[in-house]
Design an enzyme around this catalytic site. Structure first.
Site, PDB file in Angstrom:
ATOM      1  N   ARG A 225      16.997   1.765  -8.236  1.00 43.50           N
ATOM      2  CA  ARG A 225      17.765   2.991  -8.064  1.00 43.50           C
ATOM      3  C   ARG A 225      19.273   2.745  -8.224  1.00 43.50           C
ATOM      4  O   ARG A 225      20.061   3.684  -8.243  1.00 43.50           O
ATOM      5  CB  ARG A 225      17.490   3.554  -6.666  1.00 43.50           C
ATOM      6  CG  ARG A 225      17.732   5.067  -6.499  1.00 43.50           C
ATOM      7  CD  ARG A 225      19.154   5.483  -6.194  1.00 43.50           C
ATOM      8  NE  ARG A 225      19.290   6.925  -6.107  1.00 43.50           N
ATOM      9  CZ  ARG A 225      19.587   7.581  -5.001  1.00 43.50           C
ATOM     10  NH1 ARG A 225      19.785   6.926  -3.867  1.00 43.50           N
ATOM     11  NH2 ARG A 225      19.703   8.890  -5.014  1.00 43.50           N
ATOM     12  N   SER A 226      19.677   1.507  -8.357  1.00 42.44           N
ATOM     13  CA  SER A 226      21.098   1.171  -8.411  1.00 42.44           C
ATOM     14  C   SER A 226      21.619   1.259  -9.837  1.00 42.44           C
ATOM     15  O   SER A 226      21.226   0.460 -10.697  1.00 42.44           O
ATOM     16  CB  SER A 226      21.314  -0.246  -7.869  1.00 42.44           C
ATOM     17  OG  SER A 226      22.566  -0.753  -8.271  1.00 42.44           O
TER      18      SER A 226
END
Length: 218
Positions: free
Chosen positions: A12-13
């Site tokens: 998700r980064s």
């Protein structure tokens, strides 16, 4: 002597994706092994995190990630859907998360199969860099896995029924990240020293050169 470094990484980064070309270059140009250690994003590890931050932070983040992508010459857009389901207005994280658990367990399985770096590279490009809507549907994930030299269906068969084992490994990675001295991703950890963020990659290489990191023979 071949050195090794841990890479704590989240699907998700955006910064994890934005650092991938440089992580690959580290291995390509140096006698080095990167130990990929997938972790859950901070939104999952600490669901209240985004309710505590300065209200300016999300707006700055969105400006910065597009700027970094432009600077690095990388394609980039916010994924559709976001790997973490989140109400952006209230900054609340529902317990039901249909994407991030699957992704992170698959990352662990890719590491087991010796293709961790290749898998996180290919899948993060599919999610963040290729403008693919509904990346979780159809053959998008299978194609990304195949590009990394892996069979998605076989990976998922291996994981099925053993989810608790994968969750334990993810927690162990998160504990190791904290033990190295940080909580965020992406973080490189070399001999207990953390280098947080895609903007600390060169500094980590500098430190490893002090420890004897050599250029890879052409």
């Amino acid at each position: 002597m071949t050195l090794d470094v841990d890479l704590f990484w989240s699907f998700r980064s955006p910064y994890s994706y934005l650092g991938m070309e440089r992580y690959k270059a580290m291995v390509r140009h140096h006698d080095l092994v990167i130990n990929v250690r997938p972790v859950y994003p901070i939104a999952i590890r600490d669901p209240g995190f985004f309710r505590q931050i300065n209200p300016l932070w999300p707006r700055y983040l969105m400006r910065d990630v597009y700027r970094v992508a432009e600077y690095e010459g990388l394609p980039f857009d916010w994924p559709k859907p976001d790997p973490v389901v989140m109400d952006m207005k209230t900054r609340t994280i529902p317990k039901e998360q249909p994407y991030i658990h699957r992704l992170t367990r698959l990352g662990i399985e890719a590491v087991h199969r010796g293709r961790g770096l290749e898998f996180i590279d290919s899948v993060s490009r599919r999610i963040w860099g290729e403008g693919v809507e509904n990346w979780h549907e159809g053959g998008h994930m299978a194609e990304a896995a195949e590009r990394a030299g892996l069979d998605l269906a076989d990976m998922e068969r291996t994981i099925a029924g053993r989810e608790a084992e994968y969750e334990a490994e993810i927690r162990a990675n998160e504990d190791a990240l904290e033990a190295a001295g940080h909580w965020g991703v992406p973080t490189l950890a070399f001999r207990g020293e953390p280098f947080f963020g895609q903007d600390r990659i060169d500094m980590c290489v500098w430190r490893m050169k002090q420890a004897g990191l050599k250029a890879r023979a052409e």
